[in-house]
Design a protein around this motif. Structure first.
Motif, PDB file in Angstrom:
ATOM      1  N   UNK A  60       0.831  -1.208   0.000  1.00 35.08           N
ATOM      2  CA  UNK A  60       0.000   0.000   0.000  1.00 35.08           C
ATOM      3  C   UNK A  60       0.863   1.255   0.000  1.00 35.08           C
ATOM      4  N   UNK A  61       1.876   1.275   0.840  1.00 36.73           N
ATOM      5  CA  UNK A  61       2.765   2.432   0.923  1.00 36.73           C
ATOM      6  C   UNK A  61       3.488   2.652  -0.407  1.00 36.73           C
ATOM      7  N   UNK A  62       4.068   1.587  -0.953  1.00 36.13           N
ATOM      8  CA  UNK A  62       4.840   1.713  -2.193  1.00 36.13           C
ATOM      9  C   UNK A  62       3.960   2.151  -3.358  1.00 36.13           C
ATOM     10  N   UNK A  63       2.794   1.516  -3.506  1.00 37.55           N
ATOM     11  CA  UNK A  63       1.910   1.848  -4.630  1.00 37.55           C
ATOM     12  C   UNK A  63       1.318   3.241  -4.486  1.00 37.55           C
ATOM     13  N   UNK A  64       1.028   3.657  -3.262  1.00 36.95           N
ATOM     14  CA  UNK A  64       0.496   5.012  -3.049  1.00 36.95           C
ATOM     15  C   UNK A  64       1.544   6.056  -3.398  1.00 36.95           C
ATOM     16  N   UNK A  65       2.791   5.785  -3.066  1.00 36.35           N
ATOM     17  CA  UNK A  65       3.870   6.701  -3.437  1.00 36.35           C
ATOM     18  C   UNK A  65       4.006   6.788  -4.956  1.00 36.35           C
ATOM     19  N   UNK A  66       3.894   5.650  -5.627  1.00 38.92           N
ATOM     20  CA  UNK A  66       3.947   5.634  -7.092  1.00 38.92           C
ATOM     21  C   UNK A  66       2.816   6.474  -7.672  1.00 38.92           C
ATOM     22  N   UNK A  94      -3.194   4.165 -13.199  1.00 32.95           N
ATOM     23  CA  UNK A  94      -4.370   3.302 -13.199  1.00 32.95           C
ATOM     24  C   UNK A  94      -4.103   1.979 -12.500  1.00 32.95           C
ATOM     25  N   UNK A  95      -3.041   1.316 -12.940  1.00 31.57           N
ATOM     26  CA  UNK A  95      -2.759  -0.021 -12.416  1.00 31.57           C
ATOM     27  C   UNK A  95      -2.350   0.010 -10.951  1.00 31.57           C
ATOM     28  N   UNK A  96      -1.602   1.030 -10.559  1.00 31.24           N
ATOM     29  CA  UNK A  96      -1.193   1.136  -9.164  1.00 31.24           C
ATOM     30  C   UNK A  96      -2.400   1.314  -8.242  1.00 31.24           C
ATOM     31  N   UNK A  97      -3.360   2.138  -8.665  1.00 27.91           N
ATOM     32  CA  UNK A  97      -4.549   2.368  -7.841  1.00 27.91           C
ATOM     33  C   UNK A  97      -5.466   1.154  -7.848  1.00 27.91           C
ATOM     34  N   UNK A  98      -5.833   0.694  -9.042  1.00 27.58           N
ATOM     35  CA  UNK A  98      -6.887  -0.319  -9.177  1.00 27.58           C
ATOM     36  C   UNK A  98      -6.506  -1.671  -8.590  1.00 27.58           C
ATOM     37  N   UNK A  99      -5.250  -2.060  -8.748  1.00 28.26           N
ATOM     38  CA  UNK A  99      -4.884  -3.419  -8.377  1.00 28.26           C
ATOM     39  C   UNK A  99      -4.013  -3.521  -7.142  1.00 28.26           C
TER      40      UNK A  99
END
Length: 225
Positions: A60-66, A94-99
């Motif tokens: 969650x942390x890594x993808x939110x930063x992305x 898109x992909x970072x948020x959705x998945x």
């Protein structure tokens, strides 16, 4: 930046948002450091020792930063001329948020500090983030560029709830609000601030006049992709 054009001192707000977002990204590195346990993970004991929870948290942390890094350039109309950049960053966002970011946030929400009220607030934020991003994705897939602009404004505004949360938490702290009430109020107020920002942008006179220009530029991005 598109989201803040209808707000007084827009440039100052954009600079503040970018600075705070990048500080969040920078400080998030501590969650991946070996041999060091951040204060937040100590507070979350014993759940932070659970490998499933910890893995979801780090994702969650890594993808939110992305999302924060990739999202900002998408909302500067000038950068729309760089078609490949817009397409690539949009694809990453898109992909970072959705998945990853939204689903992992929903998984983590029941374990939030602040009890049920905070858990519901985080879950609501995650659902809003996922839904607005999905609507933005489906809109561009069917060629609805105006709809894409509106929904992505809502999506990235929701992503900025992480920044609003920290600003509000600091503000309520200065007002000597007790920590638990502060935390719960910050969760909900950050969500409301995100919704207000997006709808204020979408309904603004500047947005109404500039959206066709942005739409035309996006049309070129889509047609060239």
């Amino acid at each position: 930046m598109y989201l803040f054009r209808n707000i007084k001192f827009a440039s100052a707000w954009v600079i503040l948002m970018i600075a705070l977002a990048m500080s969040i990204v920078w400080n998030s590195a501590e969650y991946f450091a070996s041999g060091y346990t951040p204060a937040f993970l100590i507070e979350k004991l014993p759940i932070s020792r659970n490998s499933v929870w910890l893995t979801a948290f780090r994702f969650h942390v890594a993808s939110s930063c992305i999302c924060l890094i990739a999202g900002f350039p998408l909302f500067f109309p000038y950068l729309l001329k760089f078609r490949r950049l817009h397409f690539a960053l949009g694809y990453i966002y898109f992909n970072a948020v959705l998945w990853v970011a939204a689903p992992s946030g929903l998984f983590l929400s029941p374990f939030a500090k602040g009890g049920l009220a905070a858990a519901i607030g985080f879950a609501a934020t995650g659902l809003v983030w996922w839904w607005t991003t999905w609507c933005g994705f489906t809109a561009i897939r069917r060629g609805d560029i105006q709809g894409h602009i509106r929904w992505m404004a809502r999506s990235f505004s929701t992503a900025l709830s992480a920044v609003f949360f920290r600003l509000i938490q600091i503000g309520l702290g200065w007002m000597a609000i007790d920590p638990e009430t502060n935390y719960i109020a910050s969760v909900w107020l950050s969500l409301f601030a995100s919704v207000w920002l997006a709808e204020n942008c979408i309904g603004s006179r500047w947005s109404a006049t500039r959206r066709p220009i942005i739409s035309a530029n996006l049309d070129q991005v889509v047609s060239s992709s």
